[in-house]
Write an enzyme that holds these catalytic residues in place. Structure first.
Site, PDB file in Angstrom:
ATOM      1  N   GLU A 177      52.086 -25.480 -26.770  1.00 19.05           N
ATOM      2  CA  GLU A 177      51.923 -24.089 -27.214  1.00 19.05           C
ATOM      3  C   GLU A 177      50.452 -23.688 -27.193  1.00 19.05           C
ATOM      4  O   GLU A 177      50.086 -22.606 -26.736  1.00 19.05           O
ATOM      5  CB  GLU A 177      52.469 -23.907 -28.636  1.00 19.05           C
ATOM      6  CG  GLU A 177      53.943 -24.226 -28.798  1.00 19.05           C
ATOM      7  CD  GLU A 177      54.193 -25.666 -29.197  1.00 19.05           C
ATOM      8  OE1 GLU A 177      53.544 -26.565 -28.639  1.00 19.05           O
ATOM      9  OE2 GLU A 177      55.046 -25.887 -30.070  1.00 19.05           O
ATOM     10  N   CYS A 194      54.696 -27.391 -34.232  1.00 17.29           N
ATOM     11  CA  CYS A 194      53.947 -28.034 -35.318  1.00 17.29           C
ATOM     12  C   CYS A 194      53.130 -27.005 -36.098  1.00 17.29           C
ATOM     13  O   CYS A 194      52.920 -25.871 -35.667  1.00 17.29           O
ATOM     14  CB  CYS A 194      53.041 -29.139 -34.768  1.00 17.29           C
ATOM     15  SG  CYS A 194      51.467 -28.546 -34.109  1.00 17.29           S
ATOM     16  N   ASN A 212      51.953 -30.338 -23.188  1.00 17.12           N
ATOM     17  CA  ASN A 212      51.163 -31.183 -24.080  1.00 17.12           C
ATOM     18  C   ASN A 212      50.299 -32.129 -23.260  1.00 17.12           C
ATOM     19  O   ASN A 212      50.682 -32.586 -22.173  1.00 17.12           O
ATOM     20  CB  ASN A 212      52.036 -31.940 -25.084  1.00 17.12           C
ATOM     21  CG  ASN A 212      53.139 -32.781 -24.467  1.00 17.12           C
ATOM     22  OD1 ASN A 212      53.639 -32.473 -23.388  1.00 17.12           O
ATOM     23  ND2 ASN A 212      53.520 -33.830 -25.152  1.00 17.12           N
ATOM     24  N   ILE A 213      49.104 -32.374 -23.778  1.00 15.87           N
ATOM     25  CA  ILE A 213      48.128 -33.223 -23.105  1.00 15.87           C
ATOM     26  C   ILE A 213      47.640 -34.247 -24.133  1.00 15.87           C
ATOM     27  O   ILE A 213      46.904 -33.896 -25.055  1.00 15.87           O
ATOM     28  CB  ILE A 213      46.948 -32.381 -22.551  1.00 15.87           C
ATOM     29  CG1 ILE A 213      47.464 -31.297 -21.600  1.00 15.87           C
ATOM     30  CG2 ILE A 213      45.937 -33.286 -21.847  1.00 15.87           C
ATOM     31  CD1 ILE A 213      46.433 -30.235 -21.223  1.00 15.87           C
TER      32      ILE A 213
HETATM   33  N1  THU Z   1      53.965 -31.505 -29.424  1.00  9.20           N
HETATM   34  C1  THU Z   1      53.816 -30.295 -28.821  1.00  9.20           C
HETATM   35  O1  THU Z   1      53.379 -30.203 -27.659  1.00  9.20           O
HETATM   36  N2  THU Z   1      54.159 -29.180 -29.532  1.00  9.20           N
HETATM   37  C2  THU Z   1      54.616 -29.197 -30.810  1.00  9.20           C
HETATM   38  O2  THU Z   1      54.797 -28.142 -31.404  1.00  9.20           O
HETATM   39  C3  THU Z   1      54.937 -30.463 -31.460  1.00  9.20           C
HETATM   40  C4  THU Z   1      54.445 -31.674 -30.780  1.00  9.20           C
HETATM   41  C5  THU Z   1      53.596 -32.716 -28.677  1.00  9.20           C
HETATM   42  C6  THU Z   1      52.378 -33.426 -29.194  1.00  9.20           C
HETATM   43  C7  THU Z   1      52.593 -34.834 -28.701  1.00  9.20           C
HETATM   44  O3  THU Z   1      52.077 -34.931 -27.396  1.00  9.20           O
HETATM   45  C8  THU Z   1      54.102 -34.970 -28.626  1.00  9.20           C
HETATM   46  O4  THU Z   1      54.641 -33.669 -28.735  1.00  9.20           O
HETATM   47  C9  THU Z   1      54.688 -35.829 -29.714  1.00  9.20           C
HETATM   48  O5  THU Z   1      54.272 -35.415 -30.957  1.00  9.20           O
END
Ligand code: THU
Length: 138
Positions: free
Chosen positions: A55, A90, A42-43
């Site tokens: 993802e 998500c 995640n970025i």
């Molecule tokens: N996040 C993801 O990388 N993947 C997901 O499927 C759910 C949420 C990340 C986004 C954000 O940087 C952090 O988790 C908290 O929501």
């Protein structure tokens, strides 16, 4: 590739996370049909909504490189990178998976002790696909 190996690559990918706002670090490892693997993290962004999930980072990297046929993805995450349990991807990521993947696309949710396995059909039933708007009237 064994699911366990893909999960390990997701855990490694989590160390690349840029998550200064939520502190929730996420890693993903995407297995392509040809056996290649793309990792993502995640970025986050100060404006919050531009944040990209792990993802989607993995999927977008793979698509850029010419891959569109995917077999499975492993996902893990936790506060400060400590995995205490599985979490489901998500809705936006499920929709991006739907663009390229079929009902039997496997999603391995790392839970700290091992992983839980679900399919895209389970996570996104009755999803919107290209066929819907291609055949729309108007
Ligand atoms: N996040 C993801 O990388 N993947 C997901 O499927 C759910 C949420 C990340 C986004 C954000 O940087 C952090 O988790 C908290 O929501």
């Amino acid at each position: 590739m064994e699911p366990e190996k893909l999960c390990k690559l997701a855990i490694e990918a989590m160390t690349h996370a840029y998550a200064p706002y939520s502190g929730f670090k996420v890693g993903a490892a995407l297995l392509c049909a040809d056996g290649s693997v793309y990792q993502g993290c995640n970025i986050e962004n100060a404006a919050y909504s531009p944040t990209n999930c792990a993802e989607r980072t993995a999927i977008f990297k793979a698509v850029y490189d010419g891959h569109r046929d995917f077999t499975a993805i492993a996902v893990c995450g936790g506060r400060d990178g400590v995995i205490t349990g599985a979490f489901p991807p998500c809705g936006v990521c499920r929709q991006v998976m739907r663009e390229f993947c079929g009902d039997d696309f496997h999603i391995y949710l790392v839970n700290g002790k091992g992983f839980e396995s679900v399919t895209l059909a389970q996570l996104l039933p009755y999803g919107f696909t290209a066929g819907e708007h291609m055949s729309a009237n108007g």
